[in-house]
Design a protein around this motif. Structure first.
Motif: not given
Length: 308
Positions: A4-5, A47-48, A66-68, A88-91
């Motif tokens: 989901l974006i 998400i931003r 995950f969340i990016a 998992e979290v990415f940035h």
């Protein structure tokens, strides 16, 4: 895998996802409740800065993997809850570091050389050379608070201006390099002509730059903030500018960035800042270039690919 974006993204992201065979739904219009309702049906969320992802928002362990975050900061994600749920979290910490570093230099050069003030005057028919005599960046001692992606990229650029760069980072050891000398906070407070913030917003850093911190500097200094607005108490910055303890400020972020919905005290501080020739203000665009818009997507997709 289905993603989901839920924020506006550069269209290059869609091509990158298609090339890897990852399915996605693009809904930048979703509000907080709609995101919450949809999350259990997706493996990933991109998400931003739309909403705070806390326990209320995140589904129970299971589906969401995950969340990016399409940006550098992670203050909008409850990392403890994410770990607890196995998410998992990415940035994209490296995605906009060059843009941030260039913006720091641009703001400093604009302030030191009175570029904004002189531009306004010339447009109004005022040719005032002496009143716009500048200050050179060369030879200044710059204290960087935080020496991660943004701090180190800024140091690299400052080195070309003949600056002495001191870096303090409470989360790292042995991080000095060719562009900055590892330093204590005390040394920065005693020696810096310029202090630039490159740290995340945490409970420890919230309102950290206050009257006591400012008055602790040995000599008047310039303040630069391209990290998070809540780290700096603007009322105390105003007092520092009035007293001369702060010689000038470059602020890309504010305590409250909804500038049409400020509290009375915030409005009073903002009115002073916007009328001062010692202040350069920009609307949180430090990492907001056309190039970084694409690079952030590249960094996120690469991280997710490696994780998978």
């Amino acid at each position: 895998m289905k993603i989901l974006i839920a924020d506006s993204m550069h269209p290059s992201l869609f091509t990158m996802l298609d090339e890897r065979g990852w399915k996605f739904d693009y809904h930048p219009e979703y509000n907080r409740q709609e995101i919450k309702f949809e999350l259990p049906y997706f493996d990933g969320l991109i998400i931003r800065s739309k909403t705070y992802l806390d326990r209320e928002m995140l589904p129970e362990p299971g589906k969401l993997k995950f969340i990016a975050r399409a940006g550098a900061g992670l203050d909008l994600i409850d990392l403890e809850v994410a770990r607890e749920l196995g998410i998992e979290v990415f940035h994209a910490g490296t995605g906009n570091r060059d843009a941030v570093a260039e913006h720091v230099l641009g703001m400093l050069l604009g302030l030191f050389n009175n570029i904004l003030k002189a531009d306004r005057e010339v447009r109004n028919g005022v040719w005032n050379r002496e009143g716009n005599r500048g200050v050179e960046l060369m030879g200044k001692t710059v204290g960087l608070i935080g020496y991660g992606n943004n701090g180190s990229a800024t140091a690299r650029r400052l080195s070309g201006f003949g600056c002495k760069v001191l870096a303090y980072d409470k989360y790292r050891d042995n991080y000095g390099d060719d562009f900055a000398e590892e330093s204590t906070l005390e040394r920065i407070v005693n020696e810096a002509d310029i202090m630039s913030l490159h740290i995340p917003l945490t409970e420890a850093s919230r309102s950290w730059i206050n009257e006591d911190f400012i008055n602790g500097f040995k000599k008047p200094f310039y303040l630069v903030n391209l990290s998070r607005g809540e780290i700096v108490k603007l009322a105390d910055v105003v007092n520092g500018l009035k007293s001369g303890k702060i010689k000038g400020a470059c602020l890309d972020v504010l305590e409250n960035e909804k500038i049409n919905k400020l509290t009375p005290s915030q409005q009073e501080s903002f009115d002073y800042l916007k009328s001062s020739d010692k202040v350069v203000l920009t609307p949180h665009i430090g990492g907001w270039t056309h190039e970084s818009y694409v690079r952030i997507n590249e960094v996120l997709v690469q991280q997710i690919s490696e994780w998978l």
